[in-house]
Design a protein around this motif. Structure first.
Motif, PDB file in Angstrom:
ATOM      1  N   HIS A 137       0.805  -1.415  -0.036  1.00 55.68           N
ATOM      2  CA  HIS A 137       0.229   0.232  -0.005  1.00 55.68           C
ATOM      3  C   HIS A 137       1.211   1.158   0.080  1.00 55.68           C
ATOM      4  O   HIS A 137       2.511   0.913   0.335  1.00 55.68           O
ATOM      5  CB  HIS A 137      -1.143   0.260   0.971  1.00 55.68           C
ATOM      6  CG  HIS A 137      -0.480   0.216   2.597  1.00 55.68           C
ATOM      7  ND1 HIS A 137       0.502  -0.617   3.157  1.00 55.68           N
ATOM      8  CD2 HIS A 137      -0.536   1.419   2.981  1.00 55.68           C
ATOM      9  CE1 HIS A 137       0.761   0.575   4.088  1.00 55.68           C
ATOM     10  NE2 HIS A 137       0.060   0.776   4.233  1.00 55.68           N
TER      11      HIS A 137
ATOM     12  N   HIS B  18       2.005   3.513   1.922  1.00 60.48           N
ATOM     13  CA  HIS B  18       2.803   3.982   2.848  1.00 60.48           C
ATOM     14  C   HIS B  18       4.329   3.262   2.547  1.00 60.48           C
ATOM     15  O   HIS B  18       4.999   4.049   3.400  1.00 60.48           O
ATOM     16  CB  HIS B  18       2.347   3.529   4.524  1.00 60.48           C
ATOM     17  CG  HIS B  18       1.302   4.607   4.430  1.00 60.48           C
ATOM     18  ND1 HIS B  18       0.205   4.254   5.326  1.00 60.48           N
ATOM     19  CD2 HIS B  18       0.612   5.084   4.250  1.00 60.48           C
ATOM     20  CE1 HIS B  18      -1.127   5.535   6.041  1.00 60.48           C
ATOM     21  NE2 HIS B  18      -0.945   5.848   4.721  1.00 60.48           N
TER      22      HIS B  18
ATOM     23  N   ASP C 273       0.753  -4.276   6.388  1.00 60.74           N
ATOM     24  CA  ASP C 273      -0.355  -3.799   7.591  1.00 60.74           C
ATOM     25  C   ASP C 273      -1.233  -3.751   7.221  1.00 60.74           C
ATOM     26  O   ASP C 273      -2.786  -3.315   7.493  1.00 60.74           O
ATOM     27  CB  ASP C 273      -0.477  -2.873   8.391  1.00 60.74           C
ATOM     28  CG  ASP C 273       0.336  -1.060   7.909  1.00 60.74           C
ATOM     29  OD1 ASP C 273       0.397  -1.055   6.257  1.00 60.74           O
ATOM     30  OD2 ASP C 273       0.223  -0.081   8.135  1.00 60.74           O
TER      31      ASP C 273
HETATM   32 ZN    ZN Z   1      -0.278   2.208   6.233  1.00 59.98          ZN
END
Ligand code: ZN
Ligand code: ZN
Length: 279
Positions: free
Chosen positions: A116, A118, A196
């Motif tokens: 993702h 991040h 995550d």
């Molecule tokens: Zn994240």
């Protein structure tokens, strides 16, 4: 001219003489701008400050790569070594020649898959160093801030990366959030790398536990129906270990059961069917 790096999320931007005015990744409520405001750095400055990457065995056929001292979110990348080519799961900002040499000695990288935005970090530096594609889900590609021919967004919910390694779009944290399912004979039981998208939590006794969030730093949960949907999608796959985003963060065995049990607890608490004592 420099490719400026946000020191709060680690995202590297396209080349410019001055740093961007803001970091949209950090302005999003899934991240944050620190109390000192927006701070920028560069890979050169990080080298001068003494950052280095630790490259170490994580398990049979797996190598973890993370930066010391911690920068900034502190996630690890995991190199999954395979006769069909190595896959780098997730990415970290810092990259230097010592890291490139160590990874090339391990067989290099055939493809990078990133869970993702991040962890988009300096993915283009990595792709250029190893001349490999970066696979991301197209639902998140509007978050890319340093475009490159190496970035290959895909539309599928199940994308075969190499034989036995499949990226699954399960959403949740981001619309395009991925996990990586690995079923490689030489590595034993199938396992899952989750970043995550599925967070491996500290409580692992007596069984494994995970959790799911829209925002981790700001503790914003996901809707119950979204977590139930992620549970049902992952329950269709067989996997034992789960490797989370950070060093030491593993469900050691029974990963599929851990996902189902943890999602059921999460949904039950949110919808009130599981009661907790709050005193
Ligand atoms: Zn994240
Ligand atoms: Zn940022």
């Amino acid at each position: 001219m420099a490719c400026w790096i946000c020191a709060t999320c680690g995202t590297q931007y396209k080349e410019a003489s001055d740093p961007p005015s803001t970091c949209p990744i950090c302005l999003d409520e899934r991240q944050y701008v620190g109390h000192k405001g927006q701070v920028w750095t560069t890979l050169l400055e990080m080298q001068q400050q003494g950052y280095e990457n630790i490259v170490e065995e994580e398990g049979p056929g797996l190598t973890a790569i993370y930066t010391a001292p911690k920068f900034p979110i502190g996630q690890r990348a995991i190199l999954i070594r395979s006769p069909q080519g190595n896959v780098l799961w997730d990415c970290i900002t810092f990259l230097n020649t010592a890291t490139i040499t160590k990874i090339k000695d391990l067989g290099g990288i055939a493809a990078i898959v990133i869970s993702h935005p991040h962890y988009y970090t300096s993915m283009v530096e990595w792709a250029e160093a190893f001349q490999c594609p970066v696979m991301i889900h197209e639902q998140d590609q509007h978050h890319v801030v340093r475009p490159s021919k190496h970035i290959k967004p895909f539309q599928e919910n199940e994308k075969l990366i190499i034989k036995g390694v499949t990226a699954l779009r399960v959403g949740g944290h981001f619309t395009g959030s991925l996990v990586l399912h690995c079923k490689l004979e030489h590595l034993g039981k199938p396992f899952l790398c989750t970043g995550d998208t599925v967070m491996v939590v500290p409580d692992q006794n007596p069984q494994g536990w995970v959790s799911f969030m829209y925002s981790y730093p700001n503790l914003i949960p996901l809707p119950a129906q979204e977590v139930a949907r992620m549970r049902d999608q992952l329950a269709a796959w067989d996997f034992d270990r789960i490797y989370g985003a950070f060093k030491g963060q593993q469900v050691e065995s029974g990963g599929r059961d851990a996902v189902i049990r943890s999602a059921d607890r999460y949904v039950g608490i949110l919808n009130g069917s599981i009661k907790r004592r709050y005193f």
